[in-house]
Design a protein around this motif. Structure first.
Motif, PDB file in Angstrom:
ATOM      1  N   THR A 284    -133.582  -0.776   4.607  1.00 18.74           N
ATOM      2  CA  THR A 284    -133.384  -1.064   3.198  1.00 18.74           C
ATOM      3  C   THR A 284    -132.271  -2.109   3.049  1.00 18.74           C
ATOM      4  OG1 THR A 284    -132.827  -0.058   1.091  1.00 18.74           O
ATOM      5  CG2 THR A 284    -131.809   0.896   3.031  1.00 18.74           C
ATOM      6  N   THR A 285    -131.955  -2.472   1.810  1.00 15.34           N
ATOM      7  CA  THR A 285    -130.814  -3.363   1.589  1.00 15.34           C
ATOM      8  C   THR A 285    -129.532  -2.602   1.901  1.00 15.34           C
ATOM      9  OG1 THR A 285    -130.888  -2.670  -0.708  1.00 15.34           O
ATOM     10  CG2 THR A 285    -131.911  -4.778  -0.166  1.00 15.34           C
ATOM     11  N   ASN A 286    -128.426  -3.344   2.081  1.00 15.06           N
ATOM     12  CA  ASN A 286    -127.167  -2.649   2.395  1.00 15.06           C
ATOM     13  C   ASN A 286    -126.059  -3.091   1.450  1.00 15.06           C
ATOM     14  OD1 ASN A 286    -126.514  -5.201   3.222  1.00 15.06           O
ATOM     15  ND2 ASN A 286    -125.874  -4.634   5.279  1.00 15.06           N
ATOM     16  N   ARG A 287    -126.440  -3.410   0.213  1.00 13.65           N
ATOM     17  CA  ARG A 287    -125.472  -4.051  -0.675  1.00 13.65           C
ATOM     18  C   ARG A 287    -124.382  -3.115  -1.180  1.00 13.65           C
ATOM     19  NH1 ARG A 287    -126.311  -9.465  -2.343  1.00 13.65           N
ATOM     20  NH2 ARG A 287    -128.088 -10.286  -1.225  1.00 13.65           N
ATOM     21  N   SER A 288    -124.628  -1.817  -1.099  1.00 12.58           N
ATOM     22  CA  SER A 288    -123.574  -0.901  -1.531  1.00 12.58           C
ATOM     23  C   SER A 288    -122.760  -0.387  -0.342  1.00 12.58           C
ATOM     24  CB  SER A 288    -124.182   0.270  -2.312  1.00 12.58           C
ATOM     25  OG  SER A 288    -124.980   1.060  -1.447  1.00 12.58           O
ATOM     26  N   SER A 292    -120.554  -4.760   3.204  1.00 14.88           N
ATOM     27  CA  SER A 292    -121.147  -5.712   2.275  1.00 14.88           C
ATOM     28  C   SER A 292    -120.213  -5.909   1.077  1.00 14.88           C
ATOM     29  CB  SER A 292    -122.521  -5.216   1.816  1.00 14.88           C
ATOM     30  OG  SER A 292    -123.115  -6.170   0.971  1.00 14.88           O
ATOM     31  N   LYS A 355    -124.750   9.931   1.215  1.00 15.60           N
ATOM     32  CA  LYS A 355    -125.623   8.786   0.973  1.00 15.60           C
ATOM     33  C   LYS A 355    -126.180   8.247   2.296  1.00 15.60           C
ATOM     34  CE  LYS A 355    -124.222   4.458  -0.163  1.00 15.60           C
ATOM     35  NZ  LYS A 355    -123.668   3.381  -0.994  1.00 15.60           N
ATOM     36  N   LYS A 358    -128.876  10.562   3.469  1.00 15.02           N
ATOM     37  CA  LYS A 358    -130.100  10.473   2.655  1.00 15.02           C
ATOM     38  C   LYS A 358    -130.851   9.169   2.965  1.00 15.02           C
ATOM     39  CE  LYS A 358    -132.728  10.827  -1.334  1.00 15.02           C
ATOM     40  NZ  LYS A 358    -133.183  11.600  -2.433  1.00 15.02           N
ATOM     41  N   GLN A 359    -130.094   8.087   3.109  1.00 23.75           N
ATOM     42  CA  GLN A 359    -130.736   6.800   3.441  1.00 23.75           C
ATOM     43  C   GLN A 359    -131.494   6.895   4.757  1.00 23.75           C
ATOM     44  OE1 GLN A 359    -127.630   3.888   3.742  1.00 23.75           O
ATOM     45  NE2 GLN A 359    -127.797   3.272   1.602  1.00 23.75           N
ATOM     46  N   ALA A 362    -134.613   8.979   4.395  1.00 21.59           N
ATOM     47  CA  ALA A 362    -135.677   8.271   3.677  1.00 21.59           C
ATOM     48  C   ALA A 362    -136.330   7.234   4.591  1.00 21.59           C
ATOM     49  CB  ALA A 362    -135.117   7.610   2.418  1.00 21.59           C
ATOM     50  N   GLN A 363    -135.512   6.518   5.359  1.00 20.03           N
ATOM     51  CA  GLN A 363    -136.072   5.522   6.277  1.00 20.03           C
ATOM     52  C   GLN A 363    -137.016   6.196   7.269  1.00 20.03           C
ATOM     53  OE1 GLN A 363    -135.710   2.267   6.012  1.00 20.03           O
ATOM     54  NE2 GLN A 363    -134.512   2.764   4.200  1.00 20.03           N
ATOM     55  N   VAL A 365    -138.678   9.008   6.831  1.00 21.81           N
ATOM     56  CA  VAL A 365    -139.906   9.413   6.141  1.00 21.81           C
ATOM     57  C   VAL A 365    -140.820   8.201   5.945  1.00 21.81           C
ATOM     58  CG1 VAL A 365    -140.795  10.196   3.916  1.00 21.81           C
ATOM     59  CG2 VAL A 365    -138.916  11.416   4.997  1.00 21.81           C
TER      60      VAL A 365
END
Lengths: 427, 429
Positions: A284-288, A292, A355, A358-359, A362-363, A365
């Protein structure tokens, strides 16, 4: 010998071949992966790149299947296939409509022992692989990483790129390749992983029929190299074309079997976002993420990424940043270290850790949606642990605490165990 | 197989088409689609009111930059808040500007789908373009353009399009823009572009995964149903004249180890009635197995390259056809010679029926693999909507493919492949 757990069946045939099967009936597709415990880890100066070159030669035909047959037969059934070589392993896969998967079994059982590796083909493939290397050399990040890797390892073969050194690609012979093939491509050094729309019992019979008659061979030579401890920072500079600076910090990491591996995955997610396990990417993105926010939002970097690779022996935890135009690379490196110091001195918050977990879940899954990925996972974890590593993956990650993350940050992110690489453009 | 019978289709009152396909095998949901705003809406050179810079459009890259900046702040949310929400649940949200349309994509666990719709409606309808955030995005844009200038493949692509398409044609210019335009674009440009061109007309939303179709429709209605913007009609895409003669250019990039080669010319759009025959012909030439006939002659027989292939870009307009390869500079001439011989061969001689059958069965047999995941299914549905193929296209596909004969292949090769008139670019040492 057959064992079962979480819907996965593991069987070891009398010739030592390991088979892993997982039925998934969501789509009329099956994916076969054959894994060999051989990669650049098994190479030494003079034959660097040989694992990858042998992989290429397995697409060049056997007495039964010519090179063109291999291309044609799978493709015309709608199949996808490829081969990949990495530090610890080499793998080949076919994903096919499930009623055609027998073809993949036939091809893989055949080329496990019957690849011709003809001298004339070896020479043609030599220039193909040198071309592949030159294509990679066009990218500054490849050249930087190659130097960083070389500086980070003195004794262990993880220090050279999988594709190998040019001089070795120019000098290796057909005998080198054939000997290497015969040593490592044996059933007792291989794992067959299958996921998809099939019946496990039937599939086990098919595997036994095709792979079971292949003769086992002497155990492949063990890798005995152990990288000595690093006791001070190493630093490399690569100069080259272009106008963009790149910065890499590569820390000594831990083996996949080490208890700190999972805290390190969590740490990486906090710093750089989750990267997932799939071979097809899907990150996914890693902007948070922390880095970053600190480096990209501040205008120092255009991009930051990190990655933890599960490996047999301790490898590297690498952070890679692309500098923005006009942003001094010293400032970028200073800001990066400041963030690393922060994560070492103050524990991450529980919310950050939640977080990160969870990330990653989700990846996982998302990656599991594809039968190809599922079969990949099965064989992949068998290369450095075993298939149970896979279904304890999420639980072990969930068990990581903020204290674990801080402890691992302090153990891993030190100035004495880093190799810093800078790409300095001369344009 | 997704088809009219199992894709739930609805049209919102503002014209947005929503397609939902239930796939409870997956705990994830993908939302994928597009709206009609893109680089071709950037005023090209020669259009009154848009002063061209150096013969190129002065706003090239604007549409892409608008798309990149949509997530920099939207509705009541800041950039940080948007990504905190997305990434906290392990989801992905992205918007990207293309030539004709702006695409959007979200993937999340099914339970987070309402959040994804909320965010999508904020970023697509209510972006705030905060000035400070735009400057940050601009910095990333300029970096990517610097990196592009150091990429042989990318530089070959830029020069190829410049030689293929005439001044003023949108395809001549990079959708990623140029450093001059990246520095010149203002916040007002972004806001005006969004205000003028982002509208529900022609928009497509596809939802695939573990969600009931009626719930997906309700979420789409709630997020986008009240959007009332309109956009000006588009002018027709100008034609791309046929290339006459050979036009070569070398982009010198000292320090590179390999040259990137592109050889071709403007081709047909995806709407062309020849399309499926062309796709099959091109597969034989440069894709099937390991890069088709080109791979066989250039890589397997002669070991000249690691990769080579050919493709029709197709798309909504006259996308290019080209052969591409990464080549050692000393072998460029040989690779071109062998490749052109293959182009001549497929024009001059009918393909063997076995070779055609292999390619046909690859085309139809690989469909299940392309639809293993919700993302793959969503791609198929978006494509059916985008190119007006009809929702039963996949049901007709096998028959379409298998009705093609060796004579058809030769006819389209003769019509669309030309070994004598083309543009050729190399970028490298």
């Amino acid at each position: 010998m057959v064992s079962r757990s979480n819907g996965i069946v593991k069987a070891v045939l009398p010739n030592g071949l390991t088979a892993l099967l997982k039925e998934i009936h969501t789509a009329p597709v099956a994916s076969l992966w054959v894994w060999y415990r051989v990669g650049s880890r098994n190479e030494h100066p003079g034959i660097t790149g040989i694992s990858h070159w042998v992989e290429h030669m397995l697409f060049k035909g056997t007495p039964r299947y010519s090179e063109n047959d291999l291309d044609r037969l799978v493709s015309r059934e709608g199949g996808a296939r490829n081969g990949m070589t990495w530090l610890d392993w080499t793998t080949y896969y076919e994903t096919m409509p499930s009623d055609k998967i027998d073809l993949a079994l036939e091809i893989e059982a055949d080329r496990m022992v019957n690849a011709l590796i003809k001298p004339s083909e070896v020479n043609k493939e030599r220039s193909v692989i040198i071309n592949e290397r030159q294509g990679a050399e066009n990218s500054p990040s490849f050249r930087l990483f190659e130097e960083v890797q070389a500086a980070a390892f003195k004794a262990h073969p993880y220090g050279h790129e999988v594709i190998g050194h040019l001089c070795d690609l120019q000098a290796m012979t057909r005998d080198d390749l054939f000997g290497f093939y015969k040593t490592y491509y044996v059933p007792n050094n291989a794992v067959v992983a299958l996921a998809g729309d099939f019946d496990t019992r039937e599939m086990l019979d098919k595997i036994a029929r095709r792979f079971g008659r292949l003769k086992p061979a002497a155990r492949a030579p063990r890798v005995t190299s152990v990288e000595p401890p690093q006791t001070g920072e190493r630093r490399v500079i690569v100069k080259g074309e272009g106008t963009t600076c790149y910065l890499m910090l590569a820390f000594r990491s831990v083996a996949a079997s080490h208890p700190d591996f999972f805290p390190l995955v969590a740490l990486d997610s906090v710093l750089c976002g989750a990267s997932g396990l799939s071979f097809t990417g899907g990150a996914t993105t890693n902007r948070s993420s922390r880095l970053s926010r600190a480096l990209v939002d501040s205008g120092l970097a255009a991009d930051i990424s990190g990655g933890v690779t599960p490996t047999i022996d301790p490898y590297l935890y690498a952070l890679f940043a692309t500098a923005q135009p006009g942003s001094p690379i010293d400032d970028l490196e200073r800001a990066l270290w400041a963030e690393l110091e922060r994560v070492k001195h103050q524990p991450v918050t529980q919310a950050e850790l939640d977080k990160a977990i969870k990330q990653t879940k989700a990846q996982f899954v998302f990656g599991s949606e594809s039968v190809t990925n599922q079969a990949f996972y099965l064989g992949f974890c068998e290369m450095f642990a075993d298939y149970r590593w896979l279904h304890t993956y999420l639980d072990r990650l969930s068990a990581v605490t903020v204290e674990d993350v801080q402890r691992v940050a302090n153990a891993c992110l030190t100035q004495d165990t880093v190799t810093v690489g800078r790409y300095l453009p001369q344009g | 197989m997704p088809c009219a019978a199992n894709i739930a289709q609805a049209e919102l009152s503002n014209g947005i088409r929503v397609f939902a396909y239930e796939n409870f095998a997956s705990p994830a949901v993908v939302v994928s689609g597009y709206l009609v705003a893109g680089a071709r809406d950037e005023a090209p050179a020669g259009v009154p009111g848009s002063a061209a810079v150096d013969g190129g459009p002065n706003r090239a890259g604007l549409a892409g930059f608008v798309a990149d900046c949509l997530t920099r702040g939207a509705g009541s949310l800041s950039y940080e808040q948007i990504f905190e929400r997305v990434e906290s649940v392990g989801a992905t949200l992205s918007v990207s500007g293309g030539m004709h349309t702006t695409g959007f994509y979200a993937r999340s666990l099914a339970e987070d789908l309402p959040l994804m719709f909320d965010l999508l409606s904020d970023v697509l309808i209510r972006p705030t373009f905060p000035a400070a955030e735009i400057e940050k995005e601009r910095g990333e844009w300029l970096t990517s353009l610097e990196e592009r200038a150091n990429s042989a493949r990318a530089m070959a692509g830029l020069a190829f399009n410049e030689l293929c398409y005439p001044e003023g044609h949108p395809y001549r210019y990079s959708i990623d823009g140029y450093p001059e335009t990246a520095r010149a674009v203002t916040r007002d440009d972004l806001a005006a572009f969004h205000q003028t061109y982002f509208a529900p007309q022609g928009m497509v939303i596809t939802v695939v995964g573990g969600v009931r179709a009626r719930d997906a429709h309700a979420l789409a209605q709630r997020a986008f149903g009240d959007w009332r913007a309109t956009r000006p009609a588009r002018q027709d895409m100008p034609p791309a004249p046929k290339i006459v003669g050979r036009h070569s250019r070398h982009i010198s990039m000292p320090g590179k180890a390999q040259s990137s080669l592109m050889l071709g010319y403007p081709g047909p759009s995806r709407h062309d009635p020849d399309w499926i025959r062309l796709a099959l012909m091109n597969s034989i030439l440069g894709q099937f197995g390991m890069y088709g006939r080109l791979g066989e002659s250039v890589r397997k027989d002669q070991g000249l390259v690691y990769y080579i292939g050919s493709r029709f870009e197709g798309g909504i307009g006259p996308g290019a056809w080209y052969i591409y390869a990464g080549v050692n500079p000393k072998w460029v001439d040989r690779v071109v010679e062998v490749s052109l011989a293959e182009v001549r061969r497929i024009r001059d001689r009918k393909v063997r029926s076995q070779e055609l059958r292999d390619n046909q069965s690859w085309f139809t047999g690989s469909l299940p693999l392309q639809m293993e995941t919700s993302e793959g299914i969503a791609n198929q549905i978006v494509s059916m909507a985008r190119y007006d193929l009809g929702l039963d296209y996949l049901l007709r596909y096998s028959e379409l493919v298998h009705s093609i004969t060796p004579a058809d292949i030769q006819a389209v090769a003769r019509k669309w492949l030309d070994p004598d008139n083309f543009v050729m670019v190399t970028a490298g040492p």
